[in-house]
Design an enzyme around this catalytic site. Sequence first.
Site, mmCIF file in Angstrom:
data_model
loop_
_atom_site.group_PDB
_atom_site.id
_atom_site.type_symbol
_atom_site.label_atom_id
_atom_site.label_comp_id
_atom_site.label_asym_id
_atom_site.label_seq_id
_atom_site.Cartn_x
_atom_site.Cartn_y
_atom_site.Cartn_z
ATOM 1 N NE ARG A 97 81.626 16.131 50.895
ATOM 2 C CZ ARG A 97 81.068 15.205 50.134
ATOM 3 N NH1 ARG A 97 80.995 13.982 50.540
ATOM 4 N NH2 ARG A 97 80.573 15.533 48.965
ATOM 5 N NE ARG B 234 78.028 11.368 55.225
ATOM 6 C CZ ARG B 234 77.830 10.781 54.055
ATOM 7 N NH1 ARG B 234 76.819 9.970 53.897
ATOM 8 N NH2 ARG B 234 78.644 11.008 53.044
ATOM 9 C CE1 TYR C 78 76.575 13.542 41.045
ATOM 10 C CE2 TYR C 78 77.676 15.646 41.306
ATOM 11 C CZ TYR C 78 77.557 14.315 41.635
ATOM 12 O OH TYR C 78 78.406 13.755 42.553
ATOM 13 N NE ARG D 74 72.277 15.324 57.073
ATOM 14 C CZ ARG D 74 71.241 14.545 56.905
ATOM 15 N NH1 ARG D 74 70.160 14.730 57.602
ATOM 16 N NH2 ARG D 74 71.273 13.562 56.016
ATOM 17 C CG ASP E 239 76.093 19.237 47.702
ATOM 18 O OD1 ASP E 239 76.739 18.420 48.376
ATOM 19 O OD2 ASP E 239 75.821 19.064 46.500
HETATM 20 O O1 CP3 Z 1 83.288 20.018 54.913
HETATM 21 C C1 CP3 Z 1 82.802 20.100 53.774
HETATM 22 O O2 CP3 Z 1 83.502 19.842 52.776
HETATM 23 C C2 CP3 Z 1 81.346 20.533 53.714
HETATM 24 C C3 CP3 Z 1 80.756 21.049 52.527
HETATM 25 C C4 CP3 Z 1 80.573 20.124 51.316
HETATM 26 C C5 CP3 Z 1 79.541 19.155 51.147
HETATM 27 N N1 CP3 Z 1 79.567 18.748 49.852
HETATM 28 C C6 CP3 Z 1 78.580 18.706 52.181
HETATM 29 C C7 CP3 Z 1 77.883 17.420 51.991
HETATM 30 C C8 CP3 Z 1 81.274 20.227 50.124
HETATM 31 C C9 CP3 Z 1 82.508 21.054 49.817
HETATM 32 C C10 CP3 Z 1 80.612 19.359 49.201
HETATM 33 C C11 CP3 Z 1 80.984 19.279 47.794
HETATM 34 C C12 CP3 Z 1 80.453 18.194 46.960
HETATM 35 N N2 CP3 Z 1 79.178 17.686 46.929
HETATM 36 C C13 CP3 Z 1 81.190 17.564 45.937
HETATM 37 C C14 CP3 Z 1 82.632 17.898 45.583
HETATM 38 C C15 CP3 Z 1 83.588 17.275 46.525
HETATM 39 C C16 CP3 Z 1 83.901 15.831 46.299
HETATM 40 O O3 CP3 Z 1 83.719 15.076 47.254
HETATM 41 O O4 CP3 Z 1 84.357 15.471 45.204
HETATM 42 C C17 CP3 Z 1 80.360 16.612 45.322
HETATM 43 C C18 CP3 Z 1 80.742 15.690 44.214
HETATM 44 C C19 CP3 Z 1 79.073 16.713 45.938
HETATM 45 C C20 CP3 Z 1 77.834 15.958 45.609
HETATM 46 C C21 CP3 Z 1 77.388 15.197 46.815
HETATM 47 N N3 CP3 Z 1 76.654 15.741 47.841
HETATM 48 C C22 CP3 Z 1 77.717 13.866 47.179
HETATM 49 C C23 CP3 Z 1 78.516 12.898 46.346
HETATM 50 C C24 CP3 Z 1 77.154 13.635 48.467
HETATM 51 C C25 CP3 Z 1 77.303 12.412 49.350
HETATM 52 C C26 CP3 Z 1 76.133 11.500 49.303
HETATM 53 C C27 CP3 Z 1 76.250 10.457 50.430
HETATM 54 O O5 CP3 Z 1 75.364 10.445 51.285
HETATM 55 O O6 CP3 Z 1 77.223 9.694 50.440
HETATM 56 C C28 CP3 Z 1 76.500 14.818 48.839
HETATM 57 C C29 CP3 Z 1 75.811 15.061 50.112
HETATM 58 C C30 CP3 Z 1 76.651 15.792 51.102
HETATM 59 N N4 CP3 Z 1 77.250 16.994 50.858
HETATM 60 C C31 CP3 Z 1 76.892 15.414 52.447
HETATM 61 C C32 CP3 Z 1 77.656 16.441 53.010
HETATM 62 C C33 CP3 Z 1 78.123 16.561 54.438
HETATM 63 C C34 CP3 Z 1 76.347 14.170 53.145
HETATM 64 C C35 CP3 Z 1 74.908 14.444 53.445
HETATM 65 C C36 CP3 Z 1 74.427 13.944 54.773
HETATM 66 O O7 CP3 Z 1 74.626 14.630 55.793
HETATM 67 O O8 CP3 Z 1 73.828 12.873 54.787
#
Ligand code: CP3
Length: 349
Positions: A32, A36, A158, A45, A81
């Site tokens: 991550r 953010r 999911y 964003r 994602d």
């Molecule tokens: O630097 C990085 O790791 C960027 C790429 C990345 C994202 N998601 C971007 C993202 C990666 C590798 C992921 C993987 C991901 N997505 C996982 C596996 C990793 C883990 O944390 O266990 C999972 C379970 C997801 C599903 C998912 N997508 C979640 C739980 C969320 C967060 C929701 C929230 O707002 O709290 C997302 C959205 C997401 N994916 C964001 C990012 C940067 C936040 C979205 C935003 O910008 O608002």
Amino acid sequence: MTNNGETMAGRERLLAAAGRKPVDTTPVWFMRQAGRCLPEYRALREKHPFLEVARTPELAVEATMMPIDRLGVDGAVLFADIMLPLDGMGVDFEIRPGVGPVIANPIRTAEDIERLRVVDPEEGTPYVLDAIALLSRTLGDRAATLGFAGAPFTLACYLVDGRPTKEYPRTKALMYGRPDLWDALMTKLTEVTARYLEGQVRNGADVVQLFDSWLGLVDPVSYRERVAPYTAAIFERLRGLAPTIHFSTGTVQLLPEIAATRPAMVSVDWRLPLDTAWDVIGPDLGIQGNLDPSMLMAPWKTVESGALDVLRRAGGRTGHIFNLGHGLHPDTDPDQLSRLVHLVHRQGP
Ligand code: CP3
């Protein structure tokens, strides 16, 4: 320094560690890292919704490069994602801010599973392949291009429960009670995921990580019988193409079984000290980890001693990539991260 005394570029350093070869110093990246906690990401964003960034190669690469420029990490994980490959399978989903993935029509019956399409990434997610290719050209040798996918179990969580929950009860009920449907679902997810990762490697990914984020909910016997065979099949498909990293969290009970799926490296969280976890995984696999991301919000002195402890436990053995045990919290101070990268790099192998 390597044997001949030269410093390595980030990409070479990370690839050496993934291949269990000597490094000049420990490679480091953060899960991550593109997200953010960076003000420049939050600014991006404000102009574009999350899925638009992820589905537009130029924007995805812009977000991916932010932590490379600011932090000096050795790996660049594509901004994407785990849900994206479900696009091509015909699943309608959204990512709700502060919640996570939400599926319009959860997959629960034989007919639902039957309807899921098994596609090649060129057809289902061409924008991810284009983003990887652009990223790898943009990076050159600065940092390794890290591709990734969600593991079948976590994607099933999911798909079946339809949204984030604590225990994914419907998913586990399907796993326990309908082995026929479970196998049909996991088989399709495995095939799509293997093709998706192969496609990323063909387009320039140096290393690929499989995220099995919710695996901590599974007991060892169910894991061995109902999950591990699919995971192992994905690693088998990638063997010889690129090094693989298995990611999970809260899986102390599963580590020997995870190692038996044969990734190149196992990413471990903070629940075991790194050396103890490495003993369990065994000396023939590499390890990634394992600072607690919450520690990054403590004062720097705490972060410093935590990071030095991880490095001391790695003990200069080949095959360690420094990382966190899970993704960064959005309110982490980026200055702590760049100090941490410098600290790890200063310590030597
Ligand atoms: O630097 C990085 O790791 C960027 C790429 C990345 C994202 N998601 C971007 C993202 C990666 C590798 C992921 C993987 C991901 N997505 C996982 C596996 C990793 C883990 O944390 O266990 C999972 C379970 C997801 C599903 C998912 N997508 C979640 C739980 C969320 C967060 C929701 C929230 O707002 O709290 C997302 C959205 C997401 N994916 C964001 C990012 C940067 C936040 C979205 C935003 O910008 O608002």
